[in-house]
Design a protein around this motif. Structure first.
Motif, PDB file in Angstrom:
ATOM      1  N   LEU A  72     -92.275 -47.131  -8.846  1.00 47.08           N
ATOM      2  CA  LEU A  72     -92.426 -47.508  -9.806  1.00 47.08           C
ATOM      3  C   LEU A  72     -93.674 -47.516  -9.843  1.00 47.08           C
ATOM      4  CD1 LEU A  72     -89.765 -49.586 -10.969  1.00 47.08           C
ATOM      5  CD2 LEU A  72     -90.435 -47.405 -11.873  1.00 47.08           C
ATOM      6  N   TYR A  73     -94.696 -46.718  -8.093  1.00 51.54           N
ATOM      7  CA  TYR A  73     -96.157 -47.212  -8.018  1.00 51.54           C
ATOM      8  C   TYR A  73     -96.500 -47.028  -8.947  1.00 51.54           C
ATOM      9  CZ  TYR A  73    -100.751 -47.268  -5.237  1.00 51.54           C
ATOM     10  OH  TYR A  73    -101.257 -47.796  -4.762  1.00 51.54           O
ATOM     11  N   ARG A  74     -98.045 -47.058  -9.145  1.00 50.81           N
ATOM     12  CA  ARG A  74     -98.599 -46.686 -10.786  1.00 50.81           C
ATOM     13  C   ARG A  74     -99.286 -45.268 -10.594  1.00 50.81           C
ATOM     14  NH1 ARG A  74    -104.269 -46.132 -12.181  1.00 50.81           N
ATOM     15  NH2 ARG A  74    -104.936 -47.698 -10.441  1.00 50.81           N
ATOM     16  N   LYS A  75     -99.192 -44.502  -9.440  1.00 47.06           N
ATOM     17  CA  LYS A  75     -99.487 -43.357  -9.020  1.00 47.06           C
ATOM     18  C   LYS A  75     -98.113 -42.617  -9.504  1.00 47.06           C
ATOM     19  CE  LYS A  75    -103.121 -40.006  -7.235  1.00 47.06           C
ATOM     20  NZ  LYS A  75    -103.166 -39.542  -6.223  1.00 47.06           N
ATOM     21  N   ALA A  76     -97.470 -42.778  -8.636  1.00 50.88           N
ATOM     22  CA  ALA A  76     -96.324 -42.439  -8.961  1.00 50.88           C
ATOM     23  C   ALA A  76     -95.806 -41.791 -10.212  1.00 50.88           C
ATOM     24  CB  ALA A  76     -95.213 -42.860  -7.787  1.00 50.88           C
TER      25      ALA A  76
END
Lengths: 282, 282
Positions: free
Chosen positions: A159-163
Motif C-alpha cells: 500500500l506504499y504509494r508507488k506500489a
C-alpha cells in the motif's frame, strides 16, 4: 456527490494530502494514497478499503463524476486549481487525481485460505523490497486471476504509494496478508491441498513441463538472493529457461510468465479496457 | 589499466560526466551513459559500442579491475571520492560506477536481416515511448535470445540512460535499428520468411495455441493505444488471456510472456548469474 472548493493549501480538510513525498517516508498512520482515475475507481469499489476523501484538479472533475456517483460510498471531493493542488502535494500532480484510503485491519492469511475454492492460485512473495517489483507482481496477479498474494515481513508495503500506482490498483484488489514465516507456511499450504512451486533460476523443472490443476501456490524471491535454500528444499522448484549468455530476468517479468502458465484464464478476444488510463501507458 | 585520480570536479577529463540529469534531457552528441558494474561489463565486451572513459568511486575500483583488465580495449578509469563524484554527476551516484559510451553509426535493419539464421526471433516495438518499458523489453529480448529489436520512430531512445539501466545492459547487447514504417516493414519481413505476430488484447488467437518454427517477428504496441489497425490487419494477431475483471498487463510483462512462448531456449537448471548486481535486485 459532495464537491468542496479548496483555495487555501492550508485548509485543514486537505491536511492528509499535504507534502506527499515527505509523508511517503514517515508513513500515514493507517492511510494510503491512491493516484489516478483507474486506481481511484478500484478503491471506490473495494470491499476491503474505504476512500476517505478525494482531491482533484478542477479540470479533471467532470471526468470523475461518473465513477464517484456510481460508488457505493461517496467520499467528499475536494477540487483545487493546479497551483493550489501542487502546493498541497508539494510537487506537480500531473494526473490531477488523488485519494486518501483507509487501510483498515490487516487480513489474516488463515481467513484468506478459508475462503478459497478447490481451484485456486496464490502468490507468496519473499523479500520483494522494491515497490515497482511488488506493484508489478500484484498487477500480474490480478491480470491472471490469482486469489491472493502472501508477503513475508521482508517485503515492502503493497500500500506504499508507488506500489499501488505500479499495480494499477491491483494492490487494492487482490487480497493480501503478511505471513511471518514463508518456510513454515509451505507445510500449511500443502496440508490445505496446495501444489507449491518455487520459481528459481536453479529450478529443477522447466515451468513449461509443469501441469497443474486444483490449488497452486507460486513462491517468488528476489532477483539477487533468490529464495532461501531451506524453502527450495521443501517444494518443487521450477525455472524459466533463458539464453545462456544473458540469464537475467526481472522478478516481475518472471511472475508474469509463471502466473500466465498457472492461470486458468480462458477468454475471448477482448476490447481495449475502457478504463485504461492513457497516462499509465507507455 | 590506466587509473587517474580526479580531485577537482571541474577537471576537463570528466566533463562528459558533468550534470548527468541535465544532459539526459539535452542529449550527449553521440554518447550515452552506462551505470553499474553489470552494464559496464556488457559495454566493455560490446562489438558495437565502445567505452570512452569510466568514472568510479574509489571504494568500487577493486571490484572493477578484473572486468576492465579483461576488456579487449581498456578505457581510462577516473577515480574519485564520493564527494567529488557526486559533485561531478550533480546527484548521489549510489552505484558508484559510470561510463561514457560512444553510440557510433546506427545499424541498418537490412544489415541485421542479412545476418539472421533460418531460425530467428525479432521484436518490433511500435510507439514505446516509456524508457522503463523499452528497457524491460530489451532485457526480455536478451533473456529469451531474440536476435534483434526494431523500433519505429515514435519509440524512445534505447540508449537513454534509464533505458540502458532497466535493460541491465541488454540495450547494448541486442542489435537494434530504427525502421521508418513498421506497417510496410511487415511485408518485407514476410518476404524474408518471417511469421509475423501482433500482440494485442484484441488478438484473435490465444498465444498458447500458436506453434512456430523458423523466423518469427513479434510486434508490440503501447498499452494505451495498442498497435495501429492497419498493422493488425496485415498479420496474425495473438492475445494473452487475462482475468475478465482486470485485463490490464504492462507491455513489458506481455513481452516477457510472448518472448518466452516464442523462444527456443532449452537449458539446464542454472546457477545464479555471478554477474548479477545486487544493487539491481529487488
Amino acid at each position: 456527490m459532495e464537491i468542496i472548493r479548496i483555495d487555501d493549501p492550508a485548509d485543514s480538510r486537505v491536511t492528509p494530502f499535504l507534502s506527499i513525498r515527505e509523508r511517503d517516508i514517515v508513513g500515514r498512520q493507517g492511510r494510503f494514497i491512491a493516484e489516478g482515475k483507474v486506481v481511484l475507481n478500484v478503491l471506490l469499489n473495494s470491499s476491503r478499503f474505504r476512500a476517505e476523501s478525494i482531491l482533484v484538479l478542477e479540470n479533471r472533475l467532470a471526468g470523475l463524476s461518473e465513477i464517484v456517483e456510481n460508488a457505493p460510498v461517496k467520499p467528499p471531493v475536494y477540487v483545487a486549481s493546479r497551483e493550489v493542488m501542487d502546493r498541497i502535494a508539494g510537487f506537480p500532480i500531473h494526473r490531477g487525481v488523488l485519494a486518501i484510503g483507509e487501510k483498515g485491519p490487516a487480513l489474516d492469511a488463515a481467513d484468506i485460505f478459508d475462503g478459497l475454492a478447490d481451484q485456486a492460485l496464490i502468490v507468496v512473495a519473499v523479500g520483494i523490497a522494491n515497490h515497482d517489483n511488488l506493484g508489478a507482481i500484484f498487477r500480474n496477479a490480478a491480470a491472471f486471476g490469482a486469489d491472493a498474494v502472501l508477503i513475508d515481513p521482508t517485503c515492502c508495503d503493497p500500500l506504499y504509494r508507488k506500489a499501488i500506482r505500479v499495480s494499477v490498483g491491483a494492490a487494492l484488489k487482490v487480497p493480501f496478508a503478511t505471513v511471518p514465516n514463508p518456510t513454515s507456511l509451505a507445510a500449511d499450504l500443502m496440508a490445505r491441498g496446495f501444489d507449491t512451486f518455487a520459481l528459481s533460476p536453479r529450478g529443477r523443472t522447466d515451468i513449461r513441463h509443469i501441469k497443474t490443476s486444483g490449488r497452486v501456490a507460486l513462491y517468488l524471491g528476489t532477483e539477487g538472493e533468490g529464495l532461501p535454500d531451506a524453502l527450495l528444499a521443501r517444494m518443487q522448484t521450477v525455472r524459466i529457461n533463458m539464453a545462456k549468455n544473458f540469464d537475467s530476468l526481472n522478478v516481475a517479468a518472471a511472475s508474469a510468465i509463471a502466473l500466465h502458465h498457472f492461470a486458468s484464464t480462458e477468454s475471448e478476444p477482448q476490447h481495449w479496457p475502457e478504463y485504461m488510463d492513457r497516462t499509465l501507458a507507455s
